[in-house]
Design an enzyme around this catalytic site. Structure first.
Site, PDB file in Angstrom:
ATOM      1  N   SER A 106       6.712  -8.648  -5.802  1.00 43.28           N
ATOM      2  CA  SER A 106       5.800  -9.528  -6.533  1.00 43.28           C
ATOM      3  C   SER A 106       6.526 -10.684  -7.215  1.00 43.28           C
ATOM      4  CB  SER A 106       4.994  -8.691  -7.525  1.00 43.28           C
ATOM      5  OG  SER A 106       3.954  -9.442  -8.102  1.00 43.28           O
ATOM      6  N   ASP A 245       2.369 -16.395  -7.526  1.00 41.93           N
ATOM      7  CA  ASP A 245       3.672 -15.741  -7.614  1.00 41.93           C
ATOM      8  C   ASP A 245       4.146 -15.373  -6.210  1.00 41.93           C
ATOM      9  OD1 ASP A 245       1.851 -13.703  -7.199  1.00 41.93           O
ATOM     10  OD2 ASP A 245       2.896 -12.258  -8.459  1.00 41.93           O
ATOM     11  N   ASP A 247       4.116 -12.847  -4.186  1.00 40.70           N
ATOM     12  CA  ASP A 247       3.242 -12.235  -3.185  1.00 40.70           C
ATOM     13  C   ASP A 247       1.805 -12.722  -3.301  1.00 40.70           C
ATOM     14  OD1 ASP A 247       2.611 -10.841  -5.535  1.00 40.70           O
ATOM     15  OD2 ASP A 247       2.293  -8.951  -4.492  1.00 40.70           O
ATOM     16  N   ASP A 249      -0.592 -12.663  -5.600  1.00 44.59           N
ATOM     17  CA  ASP A 249      -1.727 -11.965  -6.203  1.00 44.59           C
ATOM     18  C   ASP A 249      -1.979 -12.422  -7.640  1.00 44.59           C
ATOM     19  OD1 ASP A 249       0.404 -10.737  -7.469  1.00 44.59           O
ATOM     20  OD2 ASP A 249      -0.232  -8.677  -7.033  1.00 44.59           O
TER      21      ASP A 249
END
EC number: 5.4.2.10
Length: 447
Positions: A106, A245, A247, A249
């Site tokens: 992430s 960010d 990834d 999400d």
């Protein structure tokens, strides 16, 4: 459930250190494959999993390890290459697959990585399935016979499928023509996705943070480092800036004046827009850290507000329990379950843009009823094992402070999960009040 490997967001750590090593990740894939294959033996057919990743250099290594683990357990594998986490959730559901797996850490630096699973429905893996995988990890790894090995192949249309899904969450009657957007992809998984989504809807897009090299993910760009986005919005005279960010999400938004809007404010905006569009919104879910100004603003418009523990996993659990659809965190994790099964930065951005188009107002105009309360956070170092909840002096100080806030502020005290520190946070309408109350509580703890 006591987990040995799974945390609140899958298995995560520093690459090369347990558990993020090639051998463990291969065993993890094999264990997950055995669990899925056992389910398939009850008549569901041979299982197939989808594996995606972000742009970390370690993703190649871990992808290969997972592929080996799953196929050795007799499970077929589809590989997408770099794709946002919510894209894997969507495609797992859309392609009717057995599970989805994301290789990502992430918003963390490139030297971290992790493995996160989705169920066939694109939801987080149920606790009982995680428990079965952990149990299977304790068993010897045995390769399936050659006739039963799984196959692996890459699917080249994954980005296009996900782009079309994202666009489908934006009203057909609207477009983004005339809007100039700066889109910051954090050198992460959205680098070849997000700019296309907004461009295809008509926006003039300036992309930044879209040149991943395996080591620059989240480095000075993206939702956790919005400085470059603010600069670019001003430099290009853009209407808005959108930051995701690593990834994709999470979402943070910057307006044309360079003001940053966090997830708390964006949650309120989306709730208001759903109501303006004629949809009933019974309630919304935030976290213990959600700014009280948002809670009070939602109550003023008749929307119940519930706080979950910090983490989008817990927000999702609370939403599902209450059969609500809207929730989020200040960090930019926003859940719109009437649009997607999981938090999705691109989809969330489209909901914000739809609200602006529908209202004809600016972000500041839509949020003029919400002025975030100042927060004061003090970290008080304590002895390991310190029982702050039984501290008489703290209880006495709290009994004085909380009535002074008179329902227009709040106190949140919690122990850090990673260091011997008690975090004292006070929120109040006025900064001086928050400062004074926090100092009073911190001094009581130190006494």
């Amino acid at each position: 459930m006591t987990r040995k490997y799974f945390g609140t967001d899958g298995v995560r750590g520093k690459v090369g250190e347990s558990p993020i090593t090639p051998d463990f990740v291969m065993r993890l894939g094999h264990a997950a494959g055995k669990v899925l294959a056992h389910g398939a033996s009850t008549g569901q057919g041979r299982p197939t999993v989808l594996i995606g990743k972000d742009t970390r250099i370690s993703g190649y290594m871990l992808e290969a390890a997972l592929e080996a683990g799953f196929t050795s357990a007799g499970v077929h594998v589809l590989l997408t290459g770099p794709l946002p986490t919510p894209g894997i959730a969507y495609l797992t559901r859309a392609l009717r697959l057995s599970a989805g797996v994301v290789i990502s850490a992430s918003h963390n630096p490139y030297y971290d990585n992790g493995i996160k699973f989705f169920s066939a429905d694109g939801d987080k893996l149920p606790d009982e399935v995680e428990a079965k995988i952990e149990a299977a990890l304790e068993e010897p790894m045995t390769c399936a016979p050659s006739d039963d090995l799984g196959r692996a192949r890459r699917i080249n249309d994954a980005p296009g499928r996900y782009i079309e899904f994202c666009k489908s969450t934006f009203p057909n009657s609207q477009d983004l023509r005339g809007l100039k957007l700066v889109v910051d992809c954090a050198h992460g998984a959205a680098y070849h996705i997000a700019p296309h989504v907004f461009h295809e809807l008509g926006a003039d897009v300036i992309a930044i943070g879209n040149q991943p090299d395996g080591r620059n993910i989240n480095d000075g760009y993206g939702a956790t480092a919005p400085g470059k986005l603010i600069e670019a919005v001003r430099e290009h005279g853009a209407d808005l800036g959108l930051a995701f960010d690593g990834d994709a999400d999470r979402l943070q938004v910057v307006d044309s004046e360079g003001r940053l809007y966090n997830g708390d404010e964006l949650l309120y905006l989306i709730v208001r827009d759903r109501m303006a569009a004629g949809f009933a919104v019974e309630g919304a879910v935030g976290t213990l850290m959600t700014n009280m100004a948002v809670e009070l603003a939602l109550k003023r418009i008749g929307v119940e507000f519930v706080r979950a523990k910090v983490g989008d996993r817990y927000v999702l659990e609370e939403l599902n329990k209450r059969h609500w659809t809207l929730g989020g965190e200040g960090s930019g994790h926003l859940l719109c379950l009437d649009r997607h099964s999981t938090g999705d930065g691109i989809v969330s951005a489209l909901q914000v843009l739809a609200a602006l188009r529908r209202s004809g107002k600016t972000l500041a105009g839509l949020l003029d009823g919400v002025s975030l309360f100042p927060q004061k956070l003090i970290n008080v170092r304590v002895e390991k094992g310190f029982d702050w909840q039984s501290h008489a002096g703290l209880k006495a100080a709290r009994a004085v402070v909380e009535p002074e806030l008179a329902g227009r502020g709040r106190v949140l005290i919690r122990a850090s999960g990673t260091e011997p520190v008690v975090r004292v946070m006070v929120e109040a309408e006025h900064a001086e009040t928050a400062e004074r109350a926090a100092q009073t509580l911190a001094e009581a703890l130190r006494a």
